[in-house]
Write an enzyme that holds these catalytic residues in place. Structure first.
Site, short mmCIF file in Angstrom:
data_model
loop_
_atom_site.label_atom_id
_atom_site.label_comp_id
_atom_site.label_asym_id
_atom_site.label_seq_id
_atom_site.Cartn_x
_atom_site.Cartn_y
_atom_site.Cartn_z
N HIS A 260 10.71 34.82 18.39
CA HIS A 260 10.15 35.52 19.50
C HIS A 260 10.94 36.95 19.76
O HIS A 260 10.29 37.77 19.81
CB HIS A 260 10.57 34.72 20.87
CG HIS A 260 10.11 35.26 22.27
ND1 HIS A 260 8.96 34.96 22.81
CD2 HIS A 260 10.84 36.04 22.95
CE1 HIS A 260 8.77 35.55 23.89
NE2 HIS A 260 9.80 36.45 24.10
N GLU A 261 12.29 36.84 19.84
CA GLU A 261 12.86 38.12 20.09
C GLU A 261 12.56 39.14 18.75
O GLU A 261 12.59 40.33 19.03
CB GLU A 261 14.35 37.90 20.17
CG GLU A 261 15.00 37.12 21.14
CD GLU A 261 14.27 37.55 22.55
OE1 GLU A 261 14.00 38.58 22.92
OE2 GLU A 261 14.14 36.69 23.46
N HIS A 264 9.63 41.07 19.58
CA HIS A 264 9.68 42.24 20.48
C HIS A 264 10.44 43.37 19.69
O HIS A 264 10.05 44.67 19.63
CB HIS A 264 10.97 42.03 21.64
CG HIS A 264 10.20 41.05 22.39
ND1 HIS A 264 9.49 41.57 23.44
CD2 HIS A 264 10.80 39.82 23.18
CE1 HIS A 264 9.20 40.50 24.18
NE2 HIS A 264 9.85 39.57 24.43
N GLU A 290 5.49 41.24 25.51
CA GLU A 290 5.28 39.65 25.48
C GLU A 290 4.06 39.35 24.35
O GLU A 290 4.27 38.13 23.78
CB GLU A 290 4.89 39.02 26.65
CG GLU A 290 6.25 38.76 27.39
CD GLU A 290 7.31 38.12 26.70
OE1 GLU A 290 8.57 38.76 26.63
OE2 GLU A 290 7.18 36.76 26.51
#
Ligand code: ZN
Length: 496
Positions: A260-261, A264, A290
């Protein structure tokens, strides 16, 4: 120097100061010795003052005024820079100093009140602080020209151009389909095995993560991943600082939060490097950010193709732990669905309902339909109707999130906007590249990243959230793709 060059150089200075602050904050989470926290607090306060002073320089105001007199003399790109610089400058200068101070002091008091109230599971103790935060939010919106449209202001702060009415329409449609889908999945006799998730040493987890992130395209010459208590992603595209944590008894949680990070980070690295100090090289907002993290975390990393490629390596590193676990059992664990009262523990299917709940509460709070003392009852009732779960106390209900204590209203909807956009991008990608998952299975993620660079990253803030969705997918934002994705991924697993 002409006015545009002058504006550009002042924006650059303010941006660079911001990157130094980010670095101090990152270092605080990753490296700071316990005895040095006071020094760091002072360092950060000085940097915040310096940064603010750089952002409100009267020369910026003068340059903006000069440029706004003859916009026709500017290129398209320059006009984008100008528009956003004006918006940022107004937000930095239109709030009276006394108000800013009051808000900061109230924020820290409200945070402590929230922490105590949560520990005691006693909402009444926190209610007066929350009331004050609501009042401050109303005043802030008024200062910035939103009149009494406080909630629109709060949403726009995170997703430029978005309104409460637009989110309400999207969420109403989403909820109609999602609630029965969740009920069906929860009622399924199929349940993932979790007994094998024990004793996964941290070092091989870290090695695996490095291999995954390199493979999907994270550029380690302009970024790094370190360990911290809370996973986050900060910095700029030229120097992305991500953090993650490893649980020996929950390796999938660590892996997915790190991916997830990385999503980003990939977005940041795809923004125009020569324009990080202007709107042309900055992320549109939280929802779009997101969408990038969740696309990589969910659509990509929970896909069959992804696991076809990475499963052998995972088994290599954890042969002991995975003995007796079949590929299907592993894949089901990757896509586990289990409703919980706590948002941060939620899976990707039920997560959206946690967001719908918070949005409905916030919307009614700011429209005056709900008063602060009525929040716990409203929360519990919504939790019951949406998730089928009723909190046993306020700590696992209305007091669970830190956000409101800091006045961060209007922030939650971005998570779900991001999920909807991720799914919509995913189906557009599949339309253009039907064999995408086969490419994943061969370890090739480059087309997807290249496409996202092209349709999302390189635009910076040229388009507002909803415009960008339309530009990149050819259609207005709709929840139907998220529903379709959840049905296609989870249906075959749980509702065969
Ligand atoms: Zn995120």
């Amino acid at each position: 120097m002409n006015a545009f060059d002058e504006l550009n150089s002042m924006l650059r200075r303010a941006h660079l100061l911001g990157t130094v602050s980010d670095l101090l904050a990152w270092d605080e989470q990753v490296n700071l010795p316990d005895g040095s926290t006071e020094l760091r607090a002072e360092q950060r306060a000085v940097m915040a003052e310096t940064q603010h002073a750089a952002a409100v320089e009267t020369r910026i105001g003068a340059a903006l005024a000069t440029l706004e007199k003859s916009p026709d003399a500017l290129s398209d790109e320059q006009r984008t820079v100008l528009r956003w610089a004006r918006r940022d400058y107004d937000r930095e200068t239109k709030l009276p100093e006394a108000f800013v101070r009051e808000k900061a002091e109230q924020g820290s008091r409200a945070y402590h009140a929230w922490a105590e109230a949560r520990a005691a599971s006693d909402f009444a103790r926190y209610a007066p602080y929350l009331e004050k935060n609501v009042e401050l939010a109303r005043r802030e919106a008024a200062y910035l020209g939103f009149g009494d449209r406080t909630y629109d202001y709060l949403i726009d702060r995170h997703d430029p151009g978005m309104t409460a009415a637009a989110i309400d329409r999207l969420f109403t449609e989403l909820k109609t389909e999602l609630v029965p889908l969740v009920r069906a999945i929860v009622g399924s006799p199929v349940q993932p095995r979790t007994d094998w998730m024990r004793g996964f040493p941290e070092d091989p987890q870290e090695r695996f993560l490095r291999e995954v992130t390199e493979r999907i395209g994270f550029d380690y010459s302009h970024g790094r991943v370190d360990r911290a208590v809370h996973p986050f992603c900060s910095g700029t595209g030229l120097d992305v600082r991500m953090t993650t944590r490893f649980h020996v008894d929950n390796p999938l949680d660590s892996l997915f939060s790190a991916i997830h990070e990385s999503g980003h980070g990939l977005y940041d690295q795809g923004l125009r490097a020569d324009q990080h100090h202007t709107a042309l090289g900055q992320a549109v907002g939280m929802g779009v950010h997101e969408s990038q993290s969740r696309l990589w975390e969910n659509q990509v990393a929970r896909s069959r193709g992804f696991w076809r490629y990475f499963e052998p390596r995972w088994r290599d590193l954890f042969s002991e732990q995975l003995r007796g676990v079949s590929s299907d059992e592993l894949y089901l664990a990757v896509n586990a669905v289990r409703p919980t009262l706590i948002r941060v523990d939620a899976d990707e299917v039920t997560y959206n309902l946690h967001i719908v709940l918070r949005f409905e509460i916030e919307r009614r709070l700011f429209s005056g339909e709900l008063a602060v003392p009525e929040l716990p009852a409203a929360w519990n009732q919504l939790s019951d109707s949406l998730l089928g779960l009723r909190p046993g106390n306020d700590a696992e209900g209305v007091l669970q999130d830190v956000h409101w204590s800091d006045g961060a209203f209007g922030y939650f909807p971005s998570y779900c906007v991001g999920n909807m956009m991720a799914a919509q991008l995913w189906y557009r990608a599949l339309e253009l590249r039907p064999r995408l998952e086969d490419e994943f299975a061969a370890g090739d993620f480059s087309w997807l990243l290249g496409w996202l660079r092209e349709v999302v990253h390189r635009h910076g803030k040229r388009f507002l959230t909803l415009e960008l969705v339309e530009q990149s997918t050819g259609e207005p934002l709709s929840p139907k793709y998220l529903i379709r994705y959840l049905k296609e991924r989870y249906g075959p697993l749980y509702l065969p």
